[in-house]
Design a protein around this motif. Structure first.
Motif, PDB file in Angstrom:
ATOM      1  N   GLU A   6       1.166  -1.806   0.337  1.00  0.00           N
ATOM      2  CA  GLU A   6      -0.153  -0.358   0.286  1.00  0.00           C
ATOM      3  C   GLU A   6       0.934   1.126  -0.114  1.00  0.00           C
ATOM      4  OE1 GLU A   6      -2.465  -3.150   2.559  1.00  0.00           O
ATOM      5  OE2 GLU A   6      -0.282  -2.207   2.624  1.00  0.00           O
ATOM      6  N   GLY A   9      -0.978   7.279   2.371  1.00  0.00           N
ATOM      7  CA  GLY A   9      -1.241   7.243   3.374  1.00  0.00           C
ATOM      8  C   GLY A   9      -0.654   8.911   3.296  1.00  0.00           C
ATOM      9  N   LEU A  20      -4.967   6.406  -2.183  1.00  0.00           N
ATOM     10  CA  LEU A  20      -4.763   5.763  -1.594  1.00  0.00           C
ATOM     11  C   LEU A  20      -3.933   4.105  -2.865  1.00  0.00           C
ATOM     12  CD1 LEU A  20      -6.005   3.898   1.618  1.00  0.00           C
ATOM     13  CD2 LEU A  20      -4.540   5.990   1.361  1.00  0.00           C
ATOM     14  N   TRP A  36     -11.020  -3.063   0.861  1.00  0.00           N
ATOM     15  CA  TRP A  36      -9.771  -2.591   1.378  1.00  0.00           C
ATOM     16  C   TRP A  36     -10.602  -2.450   3.000  1.00  0.00           C
ATOM     17  CZ3 TRP A  36      -5.580   0.187   0.815  1.00  0.00           C
ATOM     18  CH2 TRP A  36      -4.818   0.947  -0.719  1.00  0.00           C
ATOM     19  N   ARG A  38      -9.587  -1.056   6.953  1.00  0.00           N
ATOM     20  CA  ARG A  38      -9.023  -0.374   8.419  1.00  0.00           C
ATOM     21  C   ARG A  38      -8.832  -0.879   9.672  1.00  0.00           C
ATOM     22  NH1 ARG A  38     -12.939   5.417   7.881  1.00  0.00           N
ATOM     23  NH2 ARG A  38     -14.341   4.891   8.978  1.00  0.00           N
ATOM     24  N   THR A  91      -9.498   8.334  10.504  1.00  0.00           N
ATOM     25  CA  THR A  91      -8.251   8.138  11.042  1.00  0.00           C
ATOM     26  C   THR A  91      -8.139   6.767  12.009  1.00  0.00           C
ATOM     27  OG1 THR A  91      -8.244  10.338  11.505  1.00  0.00           O
ATOM     28  CG2 THR A  91      -6.550   8.654  12.375  1.00  0.00           C
ATOM     29  N   ILE A  93      -5.533   2.746  10.458  1.00  0.00           N
ATOM     30  CA  ILE A  93      -4.664   1.887   8.863  1.00  0.00           C
ATOM     31  C   ILE A  93      -5.104   1.545   8.566  1.00  0.00           C
ATOM     32  CG2 ILE A  93      -2.512   0.354   8.923  1.00  0.00           C
ATOM     33  CD1 ILE A  93      -1.768   0.789  11.778  1.00  0.00           C
ATOM     34  N   TYR A  94      -4.852   1.912   7.229  1.00  0.00           N
ATOM     35  CA  TYR A  94      -5.701   0.983   6.198  1.00  0.00           C
ATOM     36  C   TYR A  94      -4.992   0.188   5.251  1.00  0.00           C
ATOM     37  CZ  TYR A  94      -9.211   4.558   6.514  1.00  0.00           C
ATOM     38  OH  TYR A  94     -10.322   5.689   6.980  1.00  0.00           O
ATOM     39  N   THR A 116      -0.672   1.285   5.654  1.00  0.00           N
ATOM     40  CA  THR A 116      -0.635   1.865   5.658  1.00  0.00           C
ATOM     41  C   THR A 116      -2.091   3.518   6.354  1.00  0.00           C
ATOM     42  OG1 THR A 116      -0.503   3.959   3.727  1.00  0.00           O
ATOM     43  CG2 THR A 116      -2.339   3.010   3.926  1.00  0.00           C
ATOM     44  N   GLN A 117      -0.478   4.299   7.222  1.00  0.00           N
ATOM     45  CA  GLN A 117      -1.256   5.047   7.925  1.00  0.00           C
ATOM     46  C   GLN A 117      -1.953   6.088   7.427  1.00  0.00           C
ATOM     47  OE1 GLN A 117      -1.640   4.841  11.594  1.00  0.00           O
ATOM     48  NE2 GLN A 117      -3.726   6.779  11.129  1.00  0.00           N
ATOM     49  N   VAL A 118      -3.433   6.729   8.082  1.00  0.00           N
ATOM     50  CA  VAL A 118      -4.251   7.478   7.299  1.00  0.00           C
ATOM     51  C   VAL A 118      -4.759   8.221   9.022  1.00  0.00           C
ATOM     52  CG1 VAL A 118      -6.335   8.185   6.375  1.00  0.00           C
ATOM     53  CG2 VAL A 118      -5.448   7.056   5.546  1.00  0.00           C
TER      54      VAL A 118
END
Length: 122
Positions: A6, A9, A20, A36, A38, A91, A93-94, A116-118
């Motif tokens: 990924e 983010g 993403l 996807w 999260r 918010t 992690i995806y 990946t952090q959002v």
């Protein structure tokens, strides 16, 4: 061996957008669903969106309908998640997942990316 990576983010203000990407290697990319999910701190992993092999069928959790769009490019072995009108509650992690037999059930997905952090600030 299937690998999912990924990217995309980051930190964005509320109302902003992120895209993403999930790049896949291995021949299972074109089979079955891509999804996807999260996971926010202290919460269980939850379904966000999924797309069928053909790309014709897409599925979304209610809280992202109208804001997120999932798409895939089988020629590039990549699935995307366009996220608009982001909210602080997005918010998390995806994670990208591949080869799911039931689009919204994480237990049916055989392969996962590292996440990946959002982060959405208010």
């Amino acid at each position: 061996q299937v690998q999912l990576v990924e990217s995309g983010g980051g930190l964005v203000q509320a109302g902003g957008s992120l895209r993403l990407s999930c790049a896949a290697s291995g021949r299972t990319f074109s089979s079955n669903h891509m999804g996807w999910f999260r996971q926010a701190p202290g919460k269980e992993r939850e379904f966000v969106a999924a797309i069928s092999w053909s790309g014709i069928n897409t599925y979304y959790k209610d809280f992202v309908k109208g804001r997120f769009t999932i798409s895939r490019d089988n020629a590039k072995n990549t699935v995307y998640l366009q996220m608009n009108s982001l909210k602080p509650e997005d918010t998390a992690i995806y994670y990208c997942a591949a080869s799911g037999s039931r689009y919204n059930d994480p237990d049916t997905y055989a392969h996962w990316g590292q996440g990946t952090q959002v982060t959405v600030s208010s």
